[in-house]
Design a protein around this motif. Structure first.
Motif, PDB file in Angstrom:
ATOM      1  N   PRO A  60      74.596  -7.312  47.439  1.00 20.14           N
ATOM      2  CA  PRO A  60      75.146  -7.287  48.797  1.00 20.14           C
ATOM      3  C   PRO A  60      76.627  -6.955  48.884  1.00 20.14           C
ATOM      4  N   LYS A  61      77.410  -7.310  47.868  1.00 26.59           N
ATOM      5  CA  LYS A  61      78.846  -7.026  47.920  1.00 26.59           C
ATOM      6  C   LYS A  61      79.167  -5.594  47.491  1.00 26.59           C
ATOM      7  N   THR A  62      78.251  -4.972  46.759  1.00 28.78           N
ATOM      8  CA  THR A  62      78.403  -3.565  46.352  1.00 28.78           C
ATOM      9  C   THR A  62      77.057  -2.877  46.593  1.00 28.78           C
ATOM     10  N   GLN A  63      76.702  -2.745  47.859  1.00 30.45           N
ATOM     11  CA  GLN A  63      75.364  -2.285  48.202  1.00 30.45           C
ATOM     12  C   GLN A  63      75.046  -0.902  47.659  1.00 30.45           C
ATOM     13  N   TRP A  64      76.063  -0.054  47.534  1.00 32.63           N
ATOM     14  CA  TRP A  64      75.854   1.291  47.008  1.00 32.63           C
ATOM     15  C   TRP A  64      75.380   1.274  45.556  1.00 32.63           C
ATOM     16  N   ASP A  65      75.589   0.142  44.887  1.00 34.22           N
ATOM     17  CA  ASP A  65      75.193   0.032  43.487  1.00 34.22           C
ATOM     18  C   ASP A  65      73.929  -0.811  43.326  1.00 34.22           C
ATOM     19  N   SER A  66      73.237  -1.135  44.430  1.00 38.27           N
ATOM     20  CA  SER A  66      71.962  -1.844  44.314  1.00 38.27           C
ATOM     21  C   SER A  66      70.992  -0.989  43.504  1.00 38.27           C
ATOM     22  N   ARG A  67      70.169  -1.646  42.683  1.00 38.66           N
ATOM     23  CA  ARG A  67      69.310  -0.933  41.742  1.00 38.66           C
ATOM     24  C   ARG A  67      67.836  -1.025  42.150  1.00 38.66           C
ATOM     25  N   TYR A  68      67.012  -0.286  41.430  1.00 38.70           N
ATOM     26  CA  TYR A  68      65.575  -0.222  41.716  1.00 38.70           C
ATOM     27  C   TYR A  68      64.797  -0.745  40.514  1.00 38.70           C
ATOM     28  N   LEU A  69      63.876  -1.635  40.784  1.00 34.60           N
ATOM     29  CA  LEU A  69      63.044  -2.182  39.724  1.00 34.60           C
ATOM     30  C   LEU A  69      61.630  -1.650  39.905  1.00 34.60           C
ATOM     31  N   TRP A  70      61.266  -0.678  39.090  1.00 36.60           N
ATOM     32  CA  TRP A  70      59.912  -0.114  39.106  1.00 36.60           C
ATOM     33  C   TRP A  70      59.200  -0.575  37.832  1.00 36.60           C
ATOM     34  N   ILE A  71      58.028  -1.172  38.000  1.00 31.66           N
ATOM     35  CA  ILE A  71      57.270  -1.700  36.865  1.00 31.66           C
ATOM     36  C   ILE A  71      55.788  -1.377  37.053  1.00 31.66           C
ATOM     37  N   PRO A  72      55.125  -0.770  36.057  1.00 34.56           N
ATOM     38  CA  PRO A  72      53.658  -0.631  36.127  1.00 34.56           C
ATOM     39  C   PRO A  72      53.020  -2.020  36.064  1.00 34.56           C
ATOM     40  N   VAL A  73      52.188  -2.338  37.037  1.00 33.67           N
ATOM     41  CA  VAL A  73      51.620  -3.687  37.092  1.00 33.67           C
ATOM     42  C   VAL A  73      50.343  -3.770  36.267  1.00 33.67           C
ATOM     43  N   GLU A  74      50.049  -4.972  35.823  1.00 30.71           N
ATOM     44  CA  GLU A  74      48.750  -5.271  35.237  1.00 30.71           C
ATOM     45  C   GLU A  74      47.869  -5.744  36.391  1.00 30.71           C
ATOM     46  N   ILE A  75      46.815  -4.994  36.685  1.00 31.90           N
ATOM     47  CA  ILE A  75      46.048  -5.248  37.893  1.00 31.90           C
ATOM     48  C   ILE A  75      44.555  -5.067  37.633  1.00 31.90           C
ATOM     49  N   GLY A  76      43.753  -5.880  38.300  1.00 30.98           N
ATOM     50  CA  GLY A  76      42.300  -5.769  38.198  1.00 30.98           C
ATOM     51  C   GLY A  76      41.622  -7.118  38.282  1.00 30.98           C
ATOM     52  N   ASP A  77      40.385  -7.109  38.807  1.00 36.18           N
ATOM     53  CA  ASP A  77      39.586  -8.338  38.905  1.00 36.18           C
ATOM     54  C   ASP A  77      40.319  -9.462  39.642  1.00 36.18           C
ATOM     55  N   GLY A  78      41.064  -9.086  40.675  1.00 35.00           N
ATOM     56  CA  GLY A  78      41.739 -10.084  41.489  1.00 35.00           C
ATOM     57  C   GLY A  78      43.048 -10.595  40.942  1.00 35.00           C
ATOM     58  N   LYS A  79      43.538 -10.006  39.850  1.00 40.01           N
ATOM     59  CA  LYS A  79      44.794 -10.444  39.252  1.00 40.01           C
ATOM     60  C   LYS A  79      45.831  -9.324  39.314  1.00 40.01           C
ATOM     61  N   LEU A  80      47.073  -9.703  39.578  1.00 36.52           N
ATOM     62  CA  LEU A  80      48.194  -8.757  39.599  1.00 36.52           C
ATOM     63  C   LEU A  80      49.385  -9.429  38.924  1.00 36.52           C
ATOM     64  N   TRP A  81      49.991  -8.737  37.978  1.00 38.10           N
ATOM     65  CA  TRP A  81      51.062  -9.335  37.183  1.00 38.10           C
ATOM     66  C   TRP A  81      52.103  -8.280  36.834  1.00 38.10           C
TER      67      TRP A  81
END
Length: 325
Positions: free
Chosen positions: A284-305
């Protein structure tokens, strides 16, 4: 001799700045084609034919504070992004006053009207206006023109998310502080909402949904402002529910690895389907430097991690991802 060395140094620097990104590095500086950090915060992504378009809040240094900006980037591989410009440069559209708010822009493409329709959270600085705004364009890279604002089905709306189902039906997700987490279907022209699918009675924002192997997975973030928290998910066989109880998507002490959910991207290829969690690491104090967290999820059979963040590559054609290290 000195001049030759300077030229060589400039060439090398240019090649470093504009080199192709060979991976997605969660939480790291993410250069666009100009070597600048991508400015698409609180954003959303759509795919038109073979091109992805990423829209988000433009928060670079030096912006005119009388305006609010939305940027657009394009990509063929989700790793390398070309800056297409600021597709919104908007003055206060409804006399909202000092420090009015435009957040979380999401764009849908309406095939019948051939219009690109942008939804965004429109508000006053005290967050009492609580409406969605709409702007439209004939092209994915703008300019988007403001049309109107409203409260979906007369409910308060702050953080919004978007979801387009496998059959092309478009939905809006929005946070209603009084009631919970709404999932609503857009009208045929996308300029209003037509039907409420679910009201999930949970205090969540940053809503995102994905449809994977017969189940809908909905994720959201607790109401802690800029501060990260343990994001959670629930599942249902239908957007109309019933939904399961919400569970953690990552180890709670990590506070979702310092991020807040904004979208789930499904990449379906010839060999596999990968779902990528798309989150913002707000500064919030340096909003121009906010980053992005992209992660392939483990997903299936009702579970997401969310596994621990690591650099990875994604193959758009096959739908497969691979960790770089």
């Amino acid at each position: 001799m000195k001049k030759s060395l300077i030229i060589v140094a400039l060439v090398l620097l240019n090649s470093i700045l504009f080199a192709q990104n060979k991976e997605i590095n969660p939480g790291a500086f993410w250069p666009d084609n100009n070597g600048d950090h991508i400015q698409a915060h609180g954003g959303g992504i759509i795919k038109i034919k073979n091109t992805y378009y990423w829209y988000g809040e433009e928060r670079r240094n030096g912006l005119d504070t009388n305006y609010r900006y939305v940027s657009c980037y394009s990509s063929a591989d989700l790793m390398n992004w070309k800056f297409m410009g600021d597709v919104v440069k908007m003055q206060d559209p409804e006399n909202l006053g000092y420090r009015w708010i435009l957040e979380r822009p999401k764009v849908y493409y309406n095939k019948p009207t051939k219009k690109y329709v942008m939804y965004f959270h429109l508000d006053t600085r005290n967050y009492k206006y609580a409406r969605v705004g709409i702007a439209i364009s004939d092209k994915p890279d703008g300019d988007f023109k403001f049309v109107k604002s409203f409260r979906p089905l007369d409910h308060e709306s702050r953080d919004i998310g978007q979801f387009v189902d496998d059959d092309g039906t478009a939905y809006l997700v929005f946070e209603d502080r009084a009631l919970g987490f709404h999932i609503v279907k857009l009208a045929d022209d996308y300029l209003s909402v037509s039907e409420e699918m679910s009201l999930v009675k949970a205090p969540l924002e940053g809503g995102a949904i994905v449809h994977f192997k017969g189940l809908y997975y909905a994720i959201g973030s607790a109401l802690t402002g800029w501060n990260p928290n343990p994001n959670k998910y629930a599942t249902s066989k239908s957007l109309k529910g019933p939904w399961t109880e919400f569970k953690d998507i990552a180890p709670p002490p990590t506070n979702t690895y310092g991020s807040q959910s904004t979208m789930l991207i499904k990449v379906t290829g010839t060999k596999s389907t990968t779902v990528i969690f798309m989150g913002d690491q707000w500064r919030p104090k340096t909003q121009w430097d906010s980053r992005y967290l992209w992660i392939p999820v483990e997903i299936g059979d009702g579970k997401l991690w969310l596994p621990e963040p690591k650099p990875f590559t994604i193959n758009i054609k096959t739908g497969e991802y691979k960790y770089s290290k």
